[in-house]
Design an enzyme around this catalytic site. Structure first.
Site, PDB file in Angstrom:
ATOM      1  N   VAL A  57      15.215  45.005   0.661  1.00 48.25           N
ATOM      2  CA  VAL A  57      14.552  45.142   2.243  1.00 48.25           C
ATOM      3  C   VAL A  57      15.489  45.521   3.193  1.00 48.25           C
ATOM      4  O   VAL A  57      15.122  46.382   3.805  1.00 48.25           O
ATOM      5  CB  VAL A  57      14.345  43.533   2.309  1.00 48.25           C
ATOM      6  CG1 VAL A  57      14.223  43.358   3.942  1.00 48.25           C
ATOM      7  CG2 VAL A  57      13.181  43.144   1.500  1.00 48.25           C
ATOM      8  N   THR A 110      17.645  35.374  -0.506  1.00 52.97           N
ATOM      9  CA  THR A 110      17.410  33.868  -0.440  1.00 52.97           C
ATOM     10  C   THR A 110      17.087  33.582  -1.889  1.00 52.97           C
ATOM     11  O   THR A 110      15.820  33.328  -1.980  1.00 52.97           O
ATOM     12  CB  THR A 110      16.554  33.533   0.677  1.00 52.97           C
ATOM     13  OG1 THR A 110      15.487  34.269   0.528  1.00 52.97           O
ATOM     14  CG2 THR A 110      17.069  33.712   2.041  1.00 52.97           C
ATOM     15  N   LEU A 143       6.718  44.097   2.613  1.00 52.35           N
ATOM     16  CA  LEU A 143       6.934  45.217   1.707  1.00 52.35           C
ATOM     17  C   LEU A 143       7.060  45.027   0.321  1.00 52.35           C
ATOM     18  O   LEU A 143       7.355  43.930  -0.086  1.00 52.35           O
ATOM     19  CB  LEU A 143       8.033  46.250   2.424  1.00 52.35           C
ATOM     20  CG  LEU A 143       9.512  45.706   2.005  1.00 52.35           C
ATOM     21  CD1 LEU A 143       9.939  45.802   0.736  1.00 52.35           C
ATOM     22  CD2 LEU A 143      10.244  46.595   2.916  1.00 52.35           C
ATOM     23  N   CYS A 171      10.484  37.839  -5.671  1.00 53.62           N
ATOM     24  CA  CYS A 171      10.043  37.106  -4.671  1.00 53.62           C
ATOM     25  C   CYS A 171       8.946  35.922  -5.180  1.00 53.62           C
ATOM     26  O   CYS A 171       9.334  34.636  -4.925  1.00 53.62           O
ATOM     27  CB  CYS A 171       9.313  37.999  -3.732  1.00 53.62           C
ATOM     28  SG  CYS A 171      10.151  39.169  -2.642  1.00 53.62           S
ATOM     29  N   ARG A 230      14.597  41.327 -11.614  1.00 54.63           N
ATOM     30  CA  ARG A 230      14.745  39.958 -11.610  1.00 54.63           C
ATOM     31  C   ARG A 230      13.258  39.393 -11.753  1.00 54.63           C
ATOM     32  O   ARG A 230      12.165  39.731 -11.456  1.00 54.63           O
ATOM     33  CB  ARG A 230      14.820  39.554  -9.926  1.00 54.63           C
ATOM     34  CG  ARG A 230      16.356  40.108  -9.446  1.00 54.63           C
ATOM     35  CD  ARG A 230      16.538  39.921  -7.948  1.00 54.63           C
ATOM     36  NE  ARG A 230      16.039  40.804  -7.270  1.00 54.63           N
ATOM     37  CZ  ARG A 230      16.262  40.855  -5.793  1.00 54.63           C
ATOM     38  NH1 ARG A 230      16.970  40.143  -5.488  1.00 54.63           N
ATOM     39  NH2 ARG A 230      15.751  42.060  -5.388  1.00 54.63           N
TER      40      ARG A 230
HETATM   41  P1  NAD Z   1      19.025  42.040  -2.188  1.00 52.50           P
HETATM   42  O1  NAD Z   1      19.474  41.172  -3.257  1.00 52.50           O
HETATM   43  O2  NAD Z   1      18.523  43.241  -2.922  1.00 52.50           O
HETATM   44  O3  NAD Z   1      19.963  42.470  -1.134  1.00 52.50           O
HETATM   45  C1  NAD Z   1      20.680  41.470  -0.344  1.00 52.50           C
HETATM   46  C2  NAD Z   1      21.844  42.093   0.054  1.00 52.50           C
HETATM   47  O4  NAD Z   1      22.299  41.310   1.109  1.00 52.50           O
HETATM   48  C3  NAD Z   1      22.971  42.272  -1.032  1.00 52.50           C
HETATM   49  O5  NAD Z   1      23.204  43.841  -1.031  1.00 52.50           O
HETATM   50  C4  NAD Z   1      24.168  41.320  -0.677  1.00 52.50           C
HETATM   51  O6  NAD Z   1      25.328  42.127  -0.948  1.00 52.50           O
HETATM   52  C5  NAD Z   1      23.718  41.301   0.877  1.00 52.50           C
HETATM   53  N1  NAD Z   1      24.646  40.294   1.657  1.00 52.50           N
HETATM   54  C6  NAD Z   1      24.302  38.877   1.209  1.00 52.50           C
HETATM   55  N2  NAD Z   1      25.203  38.170   2.087  1.00 52.50           N
HETATM   56  C7  NAD Z   1      25.720  38.864   2.951  1.00 52.50           C
HETATM   57  C8  NAD Z   1      26.596  38.837   4.095  1.00 52.50           C
HETATM   58  N3  NAD Z   1      26.851  37.661   4.809  1.00 52.50           N
HETATM   59  N4  NAD Z   1      26.783  39.620   4.879  1.00 52.50           N
HETATM   60  C9  NAD Z   1      26.486  41.154   4.551  1.00 52.50           C
HETATM   61  N5  NAD Z   1      25.668  41.335   3.511  1.00 52.50           N
HETATM   62  C10 NAD Z   1      25.255  40.244   2.718  1.00 52.50           C
HETATM   63  O7  NAD Z   1      17.853  41.521  -1.591  1.00 52.50           O
HETATM   64  P2  NAD Z   1      16.316  41.899  -1.453  1.00 52.50           P
HETATM   65  O8  NAD Z   1      15.557  41.797  -2.387  1.00 52.50           O
HETATM   66  O9  NAD Z   1      16.501  43.054  -0.232  1.00 52.50           O
HETATM   67  O10 NAD Z   1      15.595  40.389  -0.535  1.00 52.50           O
HETATM   68  C11 NAD Z   1      16.160  40.148   0.792  1.00 52.50           C
HETATM   69  C12 NAD Z   1      15.452  39.074   1.414  1.00 52.50           C
HETATM   70  O11 NAD Z   1      14.040  39.797   1.804  1.00 52.50           O
HETATM   71  C13 NAD Z   1      15.113  37.846   0.497  1.00 52.50           C
HETATM   72  O12 NAD Z   1      15.203  36.758   1.315  1.00 52.50           O
HETATM   73  C14 NAD Z   1      13.723  38.335   0.150  1.00 52.50           C
HETATM   74  O13 NAD Z   1      13.015  37.045  -0.622  1.00 52.50           O
HETATM   75  C15 NAD Z   1      12.961  38.857   0.958  1.00 52.50           C
HETATM   76  N6  NAD Z   1      12.159  39.891   0.537  1.00 52.50           N
HETATM   77  C16 NAD Z   1      12.193  40.672  -0.328  1.00 52.50           C
HETATM   78  C17 NAD Z   1      10.998  41.605  -0.780  1.00 52.50           C
HETATM   79  C18 NAD Z   1      11.487  42.441  -1.945  1.00 52.50           C
HETATM   80  O14 NAD Z   1      10.450  43.108  -2.407  1.00 52.50           O
HETATM   81  N7  NAD Z   1      12.542  42.753  -2.524  1.00 52.50           N
HETATM   82  C19 NAD Z   1      10.130  41.871   0.034  1.00 52.50           C
HETATM   83  C20 NAD Z   1       9.799  40.800   0.971  1.00 52.50           C
HETATM   84  C21 NAD Z   1      10.839  40.019   1.203  1.00 52.50           C
END
Ligand code: NAD
Length: 442
Positions: free
Chosen positions: A11, A86, A153, A263, A331
């Site tokens: 994201v 999360t 997204l 998700c 995942r």
């Molecule tokens: P992800 O695991 O791909 O990325 C999260 C990133 O955050 C990692 O690279 C991690 O190293 C970094 N991170 C964690 N703690 C940190 C900190 N304190 N400082 C800096 N960086 C830090 O996760 P994602 O799939 O991008 O999802 C992120 C959020 O968006 C989640 O809550 C998810 O539910 C939500 N979301 C995801 C999607 C999807 O399709 N993946 C869609 C909509 C919403």
């Protein structure tokens, strides 16, 4: 506008890059120093169509930068977005908010001047309140607003989804924050994307309600598919028939091996927990989750039945491992549960995926052979199961596949192929929720 994105994952990297493409000045921060070093060197750590070029263009234009340390960029920013993971908390299914709260504390320490902290991560109702409390406690002097702006997204189509969203939901509690959110999304707003301002708690719950509703459609059509198999009806025609009703809509009505991904599974668990704690149970959503859990096992049993009821010593090819096409995200992919059940039954697995093999290797363990083409997965196999509907599997040379297999058995868990066509190559063909000829019926 100067923007900081905390978390450069699926994201954060996509939305940060798209915001830079709109003309904002964006720094993506991630605590994973290797990830940041790779991004600074021009390498993209995730597979997302179109992202590499967009990152390169915006970095070259000086609008997009990457950093492992947030202090300086946050101090200079007008908007700081939180897009950290999360995941489900181990053992109990609550959303693990450790990363969100850590980010909030780190942001608090760096704040300088009026800043809007925007939570993009999917978080349970009330998390925005807690983030605001953490920041105000750490920095009573801070001039800050906390906004909820959940992201909708889809991986695999993330750039298009971000740039052409059905809607943007912004949970704001004051007009200053609203003005910053409007400025942030101005290019989309001018493009007629509806920007819906609601309360912060409403925005948080809207995201969970959306995912729960979509998951409901999936579990619903999967149960209808089972009934179709018992009755001789065709689930694809049923889905088309009901989907033409505007009140229902055609999307998310493809029967298959159940939902997975980063998700739906965790968000549905977290929503059930919230509802339970507040003594307002969501019985429909609970049923959706349990139907989906059972679905993965049932689908593995379907593959076993296609192999004559016993897979011990047999070789099974799996096509598609990621939870959906056009991502490398493994995942909670249904392929993991299917592979585990088949291996427990004594099968040897030969698997292929266009983008997810590296991630899959870490999750599927030893004893699985990863091959570099769908044809190699079929070679000498007793059955071939199409698990994820990548385009690369939609027009296989079926004559070649059939000739190379030990026994031509195709289990099409995504209903990609037409029965007559597959059978014309001598396959025993098994699909989901569509009539199967007597010899294939399981
Ligand atoms: P992800 O695991 O791909 O990325 C999260 C990133 O955050 C990692 O690279 C991690 O190293 C970094 N991170 C964690 N703690 C940190 C900190 N304190 N400082 C800096 N960086 C830090 O996760 P994602 O799939 O991008 O999802 C992120 C959020 O968006 C989640 O809550 C998810 O539910 C939500 N979301 C995801 C999607 C999807 O399709 N993946 C869609 C909509 C919403």
């Amino acid at each position: 506008m100067r923007v900081v994105m905390i978390g450069a994952g699926y994201v954060g990297l996509v939305t940060g890059t798209c915001l830079a493409d709109f003309g904002h000045n964006v720094t993506c921060v991630d605590r994973d120093a290797d990830r940041i070093a790779a991004l600074q060197a021009g390498a993209i750590p995730i597979f997302e169509p179109g992202l590499e070029e967009l990152v390169a263009n915006n970095a070259a234009a000086g609008r997009l930068a990457f950093a492992a340390e947030l202090s300086a960029p946050v101090a200079a920013a007008e908007a700081v977005l939180i897009a950290v993971g999360t995941p489900a908390r181990h053992g109990d299914g609550y959303a693990d908010l450790t990363h969100v709260y850590t980010a909030a504390r780190e942001i608090a320490a760096a704040l300088d001047g009026y800043t809007v902290v925007i939570i993009k991560s999917t978080v349970p109702v009330g998390t925005g309140d807690e983030v605001e409390r953490i920041i105000r406690q750490a920095r009573p002097d801070a001039d800050v607003s906390v906004v909820s702006n959940p992201e909708f997204l889809r991986e695999g189509a993330a750039i298009v989804d971000f740039k052409r969203p059905d809607r943007i939901i912004a949970g704001v509690e004051d007009n200053r924050a609203r003005a910053v959110v409007e400025a942030l999304y101005r290019p989309l707003y001018l493009n007629q994307a509806p920007l819906l301002f609601v309360s912060r708690r409403t925005a948080e719950l809207t995201k969970y309600a959306a995912n729960a509703f979509l998951a409901t459609k999936i579990s619903f059509i999967n149960e209808i598919a089972d009934l179709c198999e018992k009755t001789g009806a065709n689930v694809q025609d049923v889905a088309r028939g009901i989907g033409m009703d505007n009140r229902i809509g055609p999307k998310f009505l493809n029967a298959g091996p159940g939902y997975g991904g980063s998700c739906f599974p965790k968000d549905i668990k977290a929503l059930i927990k919230t509802a339970h704690d507040l003594k307002s149970p969501l019985r429909i959503v609970e049923a959706v989750a349990s139907v989906n859990d059972e679905r993965k096992r049932a689908i593995a049993r379907k593959v076993i039945a296609a192999c004559g009821g016993d897979v011990r010593g047999k070789t099974i090819g799996l096509l598609g491992l990621t939870f959906k096409p056009n991502t490398d995200d493994m995942r909670e992919a249904p392929s993991l549960a299917i592979a585990a059940t088949l291996r427990n039954g004594g099968a040897r697995l030969r698997v292929h995926d266009p983008a997810g093999m590296e991630q899959a290797k870490a999750l599927m363990g030893d004893g699985v052979e990863f091959v570099d083409s769908p044809y190699a997965a079929a070679e000498g196999a007793d059955a071939l199961a199409l698990v994820t509907e990548w385009d690369a599997y939609r027009a296989l040379d079926l004559a070649r596949v059939a000739a190379s297999m030990c026994a031509p058995v195709l289990v099409d868990l995504r209903n990609v192929y037409r029965t007559e066509e597959v059978e014309s190559y001598g396959f025993a063909y098994y699909c989901v929720g569509r009539p199967m000829p007597k010899k294939s019926s399981v």
